[in-house]
Design a protein around this motif. Sequence first.
Motif, PDB file in Angstrom:
ATOM      1  N   ALA A 198       0.829  -1.212   0.000  1.00 30.56           N
ATOM      2  CA  ALA A 198       0.000   0.000   0.000  1.00 30.56           C
ATOM      3  C   ALA A 198       0.864   1.264   0.000  1.00 30.56           C
ATOM      4  O   ALA A 198       0.446   2.308  -0.507  1.00 30.56           O
ATOM      5  CB  ALA A 198      -0.921   0.004   1.215  1.00 30.56           C
ATOM      6  N   GLN A 199       2.077   1.161   0.556  1.00 30.30           N
ATOM      7  CA  GLN A 199       2.963   2.323   0.608  1.00 30.30           C
ATOM      8  C   GLN A 199       3.903   2.390  -0.598  1.00 30.30           C
ATOM      9  O   GLN A 199       4.660   3.364  -0.748  1.00 30.30           O
ATOM     10  CB  GLN A 199       3.810   2.292   1.895  1.00 30.30           C
ATOM     11  CG  GLN A 199       3.083   1.885   3.153  1.00 30.30           C
ATOM     12  CD  GLN A 199       1.793   2.632   3.406  1.00 30.30           C
ATOM     13  OE1 GLN A 199       1.678   3.811   3.074  1.00 30.30           O
ATOM     14  NE2 GLN A 199       0.809   1.956   3.997  1.00 30.30           N
ATOM     15  N   PHE A 200       3.881   1.370  -1.451  1.00 32.13           N
ATOM     16  CA  PHE A 200       4.862   1.295  -2.533  1.00 32.13           C
ATOM     17  C   PHE A 200       4.800   2.481  -3.502  1.00 32.13           C
ATOM     18  O   PHE A 200       5.851   2.968  -3.939  1.00 32.13           O
ATOM     19  CB  PHE A 200       4.726  -0.026  -3.300  1.00 32.13           C
ATOM     20  CG  PHE A 200       5.883  -0.286  -4.225  1.00 32.13           C
ATOM     21  CD1 PHE A 200       7.050  -0.859  -3.760  1.00 32.13           C
ATOM     22  CD2 PHE A 200       5.814   0.072  -5.564  1.00 32.13           C
ATOM     23  CE1 PHE A 200       8.139  -1.093  -4.595  1.00 32.13           C
ATOM     24  CE2 PHE A 200       6.886  -0.137  -6.422  1.00 32.13           C
ATOM     25  CZ  PHE A 200       8.054  -0.720  -5.937  1.00 32.13           C
ATOM     26  N   MET A 206       5.718  14.351  10.468  1.00 31.89           N
ATOM     27  CA  MET A 206       4.326  13.909  10.352  1.00 31.89           C
ATOM     28  C   MET A 206       3.616  14.622   9.211  1.00 31.89           C
ATOM     29  O   MET A 206       2.818  14.013   8.478  1.00 31.89           O
ATOM     30  CB  MET A 206       3.588  14.127  11.670  1.00 31.89           C
ATOM     31  CG  MET A 206       2.100  13.770  11.614  1.00 31.89           C
ATOM     32  SD  MET A 206       1.780  12.040  11.123  1.00 31.89           S
ATOM     33  CE  MET A 206       1.886  11.217  12.711  1.00 31.89           C
ATOM     34  N   GLU A 207       3.887  15.907   9.030  1.00 31.94           N
ATOM     35  CA  GLU A 207       3.267  16.643   7.926  1.00 31.94           C
ATOM     36  C   GLU A 207       3.706  16.062   6.585  1.00 31.94           C
ATOM     37  O   GLU A 207       2.900  15.911   5.662  1.00 31.94           O
ATOM     38  CB  GLU A 207       3.631  18.130   8.016  1.00 31.94           C
ATOM     39  CG  GLU A 207       2.952  18.869   9.155  1.00 31.94           C
ATOM     40  CD  GLU A 207       1.431  18.781   9.111  1.00 31.94           C
ATOM     41  OE1 GLU A 207       0.857  18.861   7.996  1.00 31.94           O
ATOM     42  OE2 GLU A 207       0.820  18.605  10.180  1.00 31.94           O
ATOM     43  N   LYS A 208       4.987  15.728   6.471  1.00 31.06           N
ATOM     44  CA  LYS A 208       5.472  15.107   5.237  1.00 31.06           C
ATOM     45  C   LYS A 208       4.840  13.728   5.052  1.00 31.06           C
ATOM     46  O   LYS A 208       4.482  13.341   3.933  1.00 31.06           O
ATOM     47  CB  LYS A 208       6.993  14.987   5.268  1.00 31.06           C
ATOM     48  CG  LYS A 208       7.576  14.419   3.978  1.00 31.06           C
ATOM     49  CD  LYS A 208       9.096  14.355   4.010  1.00 31.06           C
ATOM     50  CE  LYS A 208       9.655  13.766   2.710  1.00 31.06           C
ATOM     51  NZ  LYS A 208      11.143  13.661   2.746  1.00 31.06           N
ATOM     52  N   ALA A 209       4.673  13.010   6.157  1.00 29.57           N
ATOM     53  CA  ALA A 209       4.045  11.689   6.090  1.00 29.57           C
ATOM     54  C   ALA A 209       2.613  11.797   5.571  1.00 29.57           C
ATOM     55  O   ALA A 209       2.170  10.980   4.749  1.00 29.57           O
ATOM     56  CB  ALA A 209       4.060  11.032   7.468  1.00 29.57           C
ATOM     57  N   LEU A 210       1.895  12.804   6.032  1.00 26.58           N
ATOM     58  CA  LEU A 210       0.516  12.993   5.567  1.00 26.58           C
ATOM     59  C   LEU A 210       0.480  13.309   4.075  1.00 26.58           C
ATOM     60  O   LEU A 210      -0.429  12.865   3.356  1.00 26.58           O
ATOM     61  CB  LEU A 210      -0.161  14.101   6.371  1.00 26.58           C
ATOM     62  CG  LEU A 210      -0.461  13.774   7.841  1.00 26.58           C
ATOM     63  CD1 LEU A 210      -1.004  14.989   8.568  1.00 26.58           C
ATOM     64  CD2 LEU A 210      -1.438  12.602   7.950  1.00 26.58           C
ATOM     65  N   GLU A 211       1.465  14.051   3.599  1.00 24.41           N
ATOM     66  CA  GLU A 211       1.557  14.320   2.161  1.00 24.41           C
ATOM     67  C   GLU A 211       1.781  13.024   1.387  1.00 24.41           C
ATOM     68  O   GLU A 211       1.208  12.824   0.304  1.00 24.41           O
ATOM     69  CB  GLU A 211       2.692  15.299   1.891  1.00 24.41           C
ATOM     70  CG  GLU A 211       2.436  16.713   2.407  1.00 24.41           C
ATOM     71  CD  GLU A 211       3.650  17.610   2.248  1.00 24.41           C
ATOM     72  OE1 GLU A 211       4.645  17.158   1.639  1.00 24.41           O
ATOM     73  OE2 GLU A 211       3.621  18.761   2.740  1.00 24.41           O
ATOM     74  N   TYR A 256      -3.958   7.931  -1.276  1.00 25.60           N
ATOM     75  CA  TYR A 256      -5.265   7.947  -0.628  1.00 25.60           C
ATOM     76  C   TYR A 256      -5.891   9.334  -0.788  1.00 25.60           C
ATOM     77  O   TYR A 256      -5.232  10.343  -0.544  1.00 25.60           O
ATOM     78  CB  TYR A 256      -5.119   7.612   0.863  1.00 25.60           C
ATOM     79  CG  TYR A 256      -6.394   7.738   1.661  1.00 25.60           C
ATOM     80  CD1 TYR A 256      -7.367   6.747   1.600  1.00 25.60           C
ATOM     81  CD2 TYR A 256      -6.641   8.863   2.454  1.00 25.60           C
ATOM     82  CE1 TYR A 256      -8.553   6.867   2.319  1.00 25.60           C
ATOM     83  CE2 TYR A 256      -7.815   8.995   3.166  1.00 25.60           C
ATOM     84  CZ  TYR A 256      -8.771   7.989   3.099  1.00 25.60           C
ATOM     85  OH  TYR A 256      -9.947   8.099   3.793  1.00 25.60           O
ATOM     86  N   VAL A 257      -7.148   9.372  -1.196  1.00 25.52           N
ATOM     87  CA  VAL A 257      -7.856  10.643  -1.372  1.00 25.52           C
ATOM     88  C   VAL A 257      -8.593  10.981  -0.080  1.00 25.52           C
ATOM     89  O   VAL A 257      -9.563  10.306   0.299  1.00 25.52           O
ATOM     90  CB  VAL A 257      -8.850  10.571  -2.548  1.00 25.52           C
ATOM     91  CG1 VAL A 257      -9.599  11.891  -2.679  1.00 25.52           C
ATOM     92  CG2 VAL A 257      -8.127  10.230  -3.846  1.00 25.52           C
TER      93      VAL A 257
END
Length: 335
Positions: free
Chosen positions: A142-144, A299-304, A310-311
């Motif tokens: 899913a993260q690929f 965390m902000e970069k992770a959310l990006e 994911y929409v």
Amino acid sequence: MLRQTLAALAAAATLAATPALAQTEVPFALDWKFEGPSAAYFAAIDNGHFAEAGLDVEVSAGQGSLDAIPKVATGAFPMGFADINSLIKFLDQNPGAPVIAVMMIYDKPPFAVVGRKSLGIEAPKDLEGKVLGAPPPDGAWAQFPAFATANDLDMSKITVEPVGFPTREPMLAEGKVDAVTGFSFSSYLNLVRLGVPEDDISTILMADYGLALYGNAIIVNTDFAEANPELVEGFLGAVAAGWKDVIADPEMGAEAVAARNPAADVALEQRRLELAIAANVVTDYTKANGMGGIDPERMEKALEQVAETYVFKNAPDASLYFTDAYLPEGNFPLD
């Protein structure tokens, strides 16, 4: 003298008849079955850390990274262990659900691409022109896409072969695929058990190649936490103590797991635990900043990066997914 002796005996009898202080029962939902990485929670039980916090904790096995989230959100379990990326999506789809992460455990998630050097896989770019085995429901798969973007991979040059969880590592061991997506410690050890030489296995941890995502965290039902803040703080302190115990003595941790899972191989689970500690728990960040917290910028970069695959229905907000309100100042030191 006789009177003093009788008085002492009476006092002792009174103490013996007094029930032990009541401990608060706290069911705890794991994400997966009882394996090496779950050792810290059993160490917290066996070494008395939960008891010192006034808690009687019962650990229940799970069936995947999503498993604990609805259990905690519905209040069936007050606390659990889950992948924060899955929690982010759950809260986006269920706004206001009473669940939040309160202690980061896997500072680096175990999402990985595991390949074989003899098949030409040692770095991300090596995947181009190769066959990648990926179970469709796999968390690492899913993260690929975000991993591919971070490493400028040309997906048109990678043949993705959908595989099942039971056949993933056997196919790699047989050379039917060149690499697979999976959790670093699990896929690695599964290959070793299948006879693949360790020096032929390459583990490409996505967190070391541009993926800013965090991994699994302790989650809590927010209604429960608001009503029992000191209990939550005590629980987290006991968990931190359990992790310190197994970091210092992984064999003890593996034996604690085997005591609950008779089918477990102590040596194998010790190795699995050691791999998780080295890659996911004890990182440069947790060495410098302690265990449990997060870096807001990361965390902000992770959310990006989550948004790449994911929409979001609602604007992402890190404060909805994680709070440090129950952590001590400076987090939990690992030394």
